[in-house]
Design an enzyme around this catalytic site. Structure first.
Site, mmCIF file in Angstrom:
data_model
loop_
_atom_site.group_PDB
_atom_site.id
_atom_site.type_symbol
_atom_site.label_atom_id
_atom_site.label_comp_id
_atom_site.label_asym_id
_atom_site.label_seq_id
_atom_site.Cartn_x
_atom_site.Cartn_y
_atom_site.Cartn_z
ATOM 1 C CG ASP A 124 33.528 6.289 16.336
ATOM 2 O OD1 ASP A 124 33.590 5.738 17.445
ATOM 3 O OD2 ASP A 124 32.971 5.774 15.344
ATOM 4 C CG ASP B 227 35.590 -0.959 5.737
ATOM 5 O OD1 ASP B 227 34.460 -0.467 5.624
ATOM 6 O OD2 ASP B 227 36.077 -1.332 6.825
ATOM 7 C CD GLU C 136 34.633 2.073 19.322
ATOM 8 O OE1 GLU C 136 34.777 1.066 18.618
ATOM 9 O OE2 GLU C 136 34.051 3.096 18.921
ATOM 10 C CG HIS D 273 31.546 1.116 21.476
ATOM 11 N ND1 HIS D 273 31.737 -0.021 20.721
ATOM 12 C CD2 HIS D 273 31.377 2.128 20.576
ATOM 13 C CE1 HIS D 273 31.678 0.271 19.431
ATOM 14 N NE2 HIS D 273 31.472 1.582 19.322
ATOM 15 C CG ASP E 283 36.180 2.169 15.423
ATOM 16 O OD1 ASP E 283 35.925 2.958 14.491
ATOM 17 O OD2 ASP E 283 35.404 1.272 15.791
ATOM 18 C CD GLU F 248 34.124 -2.643 18.446
ATOM 19 O OE1 GLU F 248 34.874 -3.224 17.626
ATOM 20 O OE2 GLU F 248 33.726 -1.488 18.274
ATOM 21 C CG ASP G 234 37.904 -0.650 18.035
ATOM 22 O OD1 ASP G 234 38.940 -1.266 17.709
ATOM 23 O OD2 ASP G 234 36.830 -0.757 17.416
ATOM 24 C CG HIS H 257 33.842 -3.076 8.707
ATOM 25 N ND1 HIS H 257 34.376 -1.861 9.025
ATOM 26 C CD2 HIS H 257 33.061 -3.427 9.753
ATOM 27 C CE1 HIS H 257 33.945 -1.488 10.225
ATOM 28 N NE2 HIS H 257 33.144 -2.422 10.694
HETATM 29 C C1 XUL Z 1 30.915 0.932 15.509
HETATM 30 C C2 XUL Z 1 32.230 0.255 15.651
HETATM 31 C C3 XUL Z 1 32.622 -0.641 14.544
HETATM 32 C C4 XUL Z 1 33.405 -1.839 14.986
HETATM 33 C C5 XUL Z 1 33.691 -2.813 13.875
HETATM 34 O O1 XUL Z 1 30.569 1.731 16.574
HETATM 35 O O2 XUL Z 1 32.923 0.471 16.610
HETATM 36 O O3 XUL Z 1 33.348 0.101 13.617
HETATM 37 O O4 XUL Z 1 34.619 -1.468 15.565
HETATM 38 O O5 XUL Z 1 32.555 -3.196 13.200
HETATM 39 CO CO CO Z 2 34.857 -0.125 17.125
#
Ligand code: XUL
Ligand code: CO
Length: 449
Positions: free
Chosen positions: A317, A112, A276, A279, A347, A240, A304, A109
């Site tokens: 995560d 970051d 992800e 997610h 991630d 995402e 991710d 990001h």
């Molecule tokens: C948050 C997430 C983020 C995105 C990028 O849950 O997954 O880190 O991957 O903003």
């Molecule tokens: Co992510």
């Protein structure tokens, strides 16, 4: 043997040398047991298939804070007071880590990599100064940028959303951030650009005009797409999905919701999905489910790679260690033609009680070994061909006769009715053979055991 890897003028992880593939029998925790980057699986090497990426935020910025306590993890650049100098040191440390690990990609990001600022000018200045450094480090190490993204969720100004904020001035500020991030994507040769709508959604419907917010979101994305293309960004734009957290309801709930949204607003040819694992499970799906939904729509862009905890509903995560999940994910990925120009971005964060520098290496080594095993298992299943043959066979009544006519749209409901009426007696029950398939997957995974 010179084991030092100096990226800048200091070695940040001096106790750890380049991580090597040593094979399944190795007892060295700082070696790959299964990920052998050069090993061919089908036509590609493992490195080419898996396209691993290190996430700057979790690995070099996140100190392990949670809602009940602050950070526990210290980084070798924490003591540097000047924020720009700290960002430079962090960049050197990051490239040293990624090079020692042997991951070909990284992701970040905006905030970051460089200090955030209230004014757009100062924010842009901070970023472009650090980007110069990252560009040098990319050239010097060969590490590439899988994707970058704008953090449109941490700053208090985004508490009611960014592109979906009810206040236009906040949307406009977010747009400026995205513009700068797209310039950076081109400057650093990012292969993708991600939008994660962390606060695009609502906490309560009573104060929300959902329809208007979603129109704003689509307009925002369309203008980002137009600008990106106008400056020569050729990569994929990726959305995402995530159903909730930090807010109650995210508009990008899951893969199916995002695909519907992209199609409703005519964005489907420029945008793909970054799926992800954690997610998908938060949305009540298997990881492989959301990958399959994206793949079926021709929109599987990148991944991710992480996992949640089976017994809670948070976005924990965690680094992927579950070979069954990885094998099923890789099966969808391989069947859909692979990830390129996407990749497998970790991630994922080490647990907050994993406080040694070595733990950051262990976490990534485990994730990479897990996906190497998943890749090999998935490849074997595809090569053996039985799963596809079995799956195709379940639909054989659609391959000819009336089934084929139905598929090609030639049978009306009236004709289906007439034809069904001629059937007498009970129709056959065809087994889905679920346990047999589970058993064969075990056999593929543990053939050598
Ligand atoms: C948050 C997430 C983020 C995105 C990028 O849950 O997954 O880190 O991957 O903003
Ligand atoms: Co992510």
């Amino acid at each position: 043997m010179n084991r030092k890897i100096f990226i800048g003028d200091k070695e940040y992880f001096p106790l750890i040398s380049k991580i090597k593939y040593e094979g399944a029998q190795s007892d060295n925790p700082l070696a790959f047991k299964f990920y052998n980057p050069e090993e061919k699986v089908g036509g590609l090497t493992m490195e080419e298939h898996l396209r691993f990426s290190v996430a700057y935020w979790h690995s070099f910025t996140g100190a392990g804070g949670d809602p009940f306590g602050g950070g526990t993890i210290s980084f070798p650049w924490d003591h540097i007071e000047d924020p720009m100098r700290r960002s430079f040191a962090k960049a050197d440390g990051a490239f040293e880590f990624i090079t020692k690990l042997g991951a070909p990609y990284y992701c970040f990001h905006d905030v970051d990599i460089a200090p955030d600022a209230e004014s757009v000018a100062e924010y842009e200045n901070n970023l472009s100064t650090v980007v110069e450094k990252l560009k040098e480090r990319q050239a010097g190490t060969g590490v590439k940028l899988l994707w970058n993204t704008a953090n449109l969720f941490s700053h208090p100004r985004y508490m009611n959303g960014a592109a979906t904020n009810p206040d236009f001035r906040i949307l406009r500020r977010a747009a400026a951030q995205v513009k700068v991030c797209l310039d950076i994507a081109v400057e650093l040769g990012a292969e993708n650009h991600v939008f994660w709508g962390g606060r695009e959604g609502y906490n309560m419907l009573l104060n929300t005009n959902m329809k208007r917010e979603q129109q704003h979101f689509a307009e925002f994305l369309a203008k980002a797409r137009d600008y990106g293309r106008s400056i020569g960004f050729k990569g994929n734009f990726l959305i995402e999905p995530k159903p909730m957290e930090p807010i109650k309801h995210h508009y990008d709930f899951d893969a199916a919701t995002v695909i519907g949204f992209l199609r409703e607003f005519g964005l489907e040819s420029d945008f793909k999905l970054n799926i992800e694992g954690n997610h998908a499970t938060l949305a009540g799906h298997d990881f492989a489910h959301d990958l399959q939904v994206a793949a079926d729509a021709g929109m599987l862009g990148s991944v991710d790679a992480n996992r949640g905890d089976d017994r809670n509903g948070w976005d924990t995560d965690q680094f992927p260690t579950d070979v069954y999940q990885a094998a099923q994910a890789m099966l969808v990925i391989l069947e859909s033609g692979g990830l390129n120009p996407g990749g497998l971005n970790f991630d994922a964060k080490r647990r907050r009680n994993s406080t040694d520098d070595e733990d950051l290496f262990h976490a990534h080594i485990g994730g990479m070994d897990t996906f190497a095993l998943g890749l090999k298992a998935a490849h074997k299943i595809i090569e053996q061909g039985w799963l596809k043959t079995y799956r195709d066979g379940r639909y054989r009544t659609f391959d000819e006769g009336q089934g084929a006519e139905f598929e090609s749209g030639k049978l009306s409901l009236q004709e289906l009715y007439q034809s069904a009426k001629t059937e007498t007696g009970a129709l056959p029950l065809s087994s889905g053979h679920q346990e047999m398939l589970e058993n064969v997957i075990n056999q593929v995974l543990f053939q050598g055991a």
